[in-house]
Design a protein around this motif. Structure first.
Motif, mmCIF file in Angstrom:
data_model
loop_
_atom_site.group_PDB
_atom_site.id
_atom_site.type_symbol
_atom_site.label_atom_id
_atom_site.label_comp_id
_atom_site.label_asym_id
_atom_site.label_seq_id
_atom_site.Cartn_x
_atom_site.Cartn_y
_atom_site.Cartn_z
ATOM 1 N N ARG A 4 0.823 -1.212 0.000
ATOM 2 C CA ARG A 4 0.000 0.000 0.000
ATOM 3 C C ARG A 4 0.858 1.263 0.000
ATOM 4 O O ARG A 4 2.043 1.242 0.334
ATOM 5 C CB ARG A 4 -0.928 0.000 1.221
ATOM 6 C CG ARG A 4 -1.997 -1.076 1.164
ATOM 7 C CD ARG A 4 -2.818 -1.121 2.439
ATOM 8 N NE ARG A 4 -3.570 0.117 2.669
ATOM 9 C CZ ARG A 4 -4.376 0.296 3.714
ATOM 10 N NH1 ARG A 4 -4.537 -0.675 4.610
ATOM 11 N NH2 ARG A 4 -5.026 1.433 3.855
ATOM 12 N N ILE A 5 0.238 2.370 -0.366
ATOM 13 C CA ILE A 5 0.881 3.679 -0.267
ATOM 14 C C ILE A 5 0.656 4.204 1.149
ATOM 15 O O ILE A 5 -0.461 4.167 1.670
ATOM 16 C CB ILE A 5 0.302 4.663 -1.304
ATOM 17 C CG1 ILE A 5 0.593 4.169 -2.724
ATOM 18 C CG2 ILE A 5 0.866 6.065 -1.085
ATOM 19 C CD1 ILE A 5 2.068 4.055 -3.071
ATOM 20 N N HIS A 6 1.717 4.704 1.765
ATOM 21 C CA HIS A 6 1.643 5.160 3.153
ATOM 22 C C HIS A 6 1.711 6.683 3.273
ATOM 23 O O HIS A 6 1.406 7.232 4.325
ATOM 24 C CB HIS A 6 2.773 4.513 3.955
ATOM 25 C CG HIS A 6 2.864 3.034 3.745
ATOM 26 N ND1 HIS A 6 3.895 2.436 3.046
ATOM 27 C CD2 HIS A 6 2.015 2.032 4.101
ATOM 28 C CE1 HIS A 6 3.700 1.126 3.002
ATOM 29 N NE2 HIS A 6 2.567 0.854 3.629
ATOM 30 N N CYS A 7 2.114 7.334 2.195
ATOM 31 C CA CYS A 7 2.153 8.801 2.174
ATOM 32 C C CYS A 7 2.042 9.257 0.725
ATOM 33 O O CYS A 7 2.676 8.675 -0.162
ATOM 34 C CB CYS A 7 3.460 9.315 2.793
ATOM 35 S SG CYS A 7 3.715 11.108 2.629
ATOM 36 N N VAL A 8 1.226 10.275 0.494
ATOM 37 C CA VAL A 8 1.105 10.885 -0.835
ATOM 38 C C VAL A 8 1.736 12.271 -0.790
ATOM 39 O O VAL A 8 1.454 13.062 0.120
ATOM 40 C CB VAL A 8 -0.368 10.990 -1.276
ATOM 41 C CG1 VAL A 8 -0.503 11.892 -2.504
ATOM 42 C CG2 VAL A 8 -0.927 9.610 -1.578
ATOM 43 N N ALA A 9 2.590 12.541 -1.765
ATOM 44 C CA ALA A 9 3.196 13.872 -1.895
ATOM 45 C C ALA A 9 2.683 14.507 -3.185
ATOM 46 O O ALA A 9 2.940 13.995 -4.278
ATOM 47 C CB ALA A 9 4.716 13.772 -1.917
#
Length: 439
Positions: A315-320
């Motif tokens: 999964r993605i844990h942070c979106v920038a």
């Protein structure tokens, strides 16, 4: 007769990175002009800022002096802004620096730079020895009293230097702070070891600097500039595949516990650029590395490489959200609507968010002298405020960087901005992991 300096091109470039946009002019070379310190001071006095380079078999030591060396007839006891630096000639040339004020003593054949009563550098011309006591040597990475014979020394005039002690203090402190950030990120471990590495997704308009940010991060940990991800400024996205990039540490070759996920650029037009319907699949970890994006059709579970049962690791844990800081004011209504549409999907998944503002024109003016906070006089404060209002992201999670683009050499101040941004992303990812419901 022209005298060729012993200072190498790489060493000179490292000094220029430390001192700013300066040039070095050779004033004195002991193997040519003689080993007498008296002769050296007579030739080098009243020349402005200088740097004395002392060459040893495995090290090069330098002593930078902001003010001019005084003439021999004058007292040498006036404190002057100085710093001591050292090159270790290993596989990747490293430089360390320590900032001080100093006085200079010349007694017979001994030249002594006094940084305090117990911290000094002593050179003897008759034996060609250099001595550095342990208290001072520790600041240069030495854990013992350092004594060695030097082969020669050179004195350079530093031209184009800002005549400000505060400026010297700042640039001398940049490298240690950069190294501290590097050490902290190398020691990073995801929250509660819930995953082996965190995944940070880079999203933003075409040409905003997503791929360049990954290249910049990789370059810092490699110790030299590298451009693995293809970058460009075309009106259509250069990135056409979903890429999951690991970052390897130059020190041991191991992958670090964070990965940067690069995506196709957003376009204000429908059917062009990243398909918004792909976002949930990326966030949930269903999209495989090297998936070929189709702007008009999202990935489906029927795709042969679709990950049907992704783990927390996938999964993605942070979106920038990545934006060109110079284009914030010119975002079209359609692009803003597209970003809001993407953010809606991110919020549904509960993923942490940061904003990354790239392409600043002067990284030296972004941070305060302690490198910990944004400068009150930073010219980009209005853009930070606009992104805060546009996306509702806290200002502490709006990060300002200058990616490496056309540069050939690395810059400690540039590194600090990039590493500080990455550090904040790891914190945001940890917040996401900590907030997961207990199973």
């Amino acid at each position: 007769m022209e005298v060729t300096p012993r200072l190498t091109w790489n060493e000179e470039k490292s000094l220029q990175k430390l001192l700013g946009n300066v040039s070095l002019r050779l004033l004195y070379k002991s193997s040519v002009h003689g080993n007498s310190f008296g002769t050296m001071l007579n030739k080098c006095s009243c020349q402005g800022s200088t740097i004395l380079m002392v060459y040893l078999p495995n090290n090069v030591f330098g002593i930078f002096v902001l003010e001019s060396y005084p003439e021999m007839s004058e007292h040498l006891k006036k404190p002057t802004t100085s710093f001591l630096l050292s090159f270790q000639k290993n596989k990747i040339m490293e430089m360390t620096a320590a900032f001080f004020n100093s006085t200079v003593d010349l007694i017979d054949n001994k030249l002594r730079f006094n940084f305090s009563q117990v911290q000094y550098v002593l050179l003897r011309s008759n034996t060609q020895n250099i001595f550095i006591p342990r208290l001072l040597g520790e600041k240069l990475g030495l854990t013992y009293d350092f004594k060695s014979q030097y082969t020669e020394y050179e004195v350079f005039r530093v031209e184009g230097m800002k005549d400000e002690p505060g400026y010297i203090n700042r640039i001398a402190g940049a490298t240690p702070h950069r190294d501290s950030l590097l050490a902290e990120l190398r020691a990073y471990r995801p929250y509660a070891d819930l995953v082996s590495e965190i995944r940070i997704l880079l999203l933003g308009p075409v040409g905003s600097g997503k791929s360049s940010f990954f290249n910049s991060v990789k370059s810092i940990f490699r110790g030299h500039l590298t451009r693995q991800a293809i970058v460009g400024s075309d009106i259509s996205s250069i990135t056409e595949k979903y890429r999951i990039y690991s970052v390897k540490d130059e020190k041991d070759g191991k992958s670090l516990p964070f990965m940067l996920c690069d995506s196709m650029g957003l376009n204000e037009k429908d059917g062009v650029g990243l398909c918004v319907d792909d976002i949930p699949h990326i966030l949930k970890g269903c999209m495989p590395d090297r998936y070929q994006f189709n702007p008009q059709k999202p990935i489906t579970p029927k795709h042969p490489t679709f990950i049907t049962s992704p783990s927390l690791n996938h999964r993605i844990h942070c979106v920038a959200y990545v934006f060109d800081i110079n284009s914030i004011d010119n975002l079209s209504f359609q692009m803003l609507a597209k970003v809001k549409q993407v953010q809606k999907e991110v919020l549904k998944c509960g993923v942490s968010q940061v904003a990354l503002l790239t392409k600043v024109n002067n990284c030296n003016g972004v941070l305060q002298d302690n490198f910990l906070q944004m400068s009150e006089s930073m010219i980009y404060k209005s853009q930070v405020r606009d992104v805060n209002m546009m996306l509702g992201i806290p200002k502490s999670n709006i990060l300002v960087v200058e990616n490496y683009a056309s540069e050939r050499e690395m810059d400690p101040l540039q590194d600090i901005l990039i590493l500080s941004a990455l550090k904040q992303m790891t914190r945001a990812a940890d917040d996401f992991l900590e907030d997961l419901p207990l199973e």
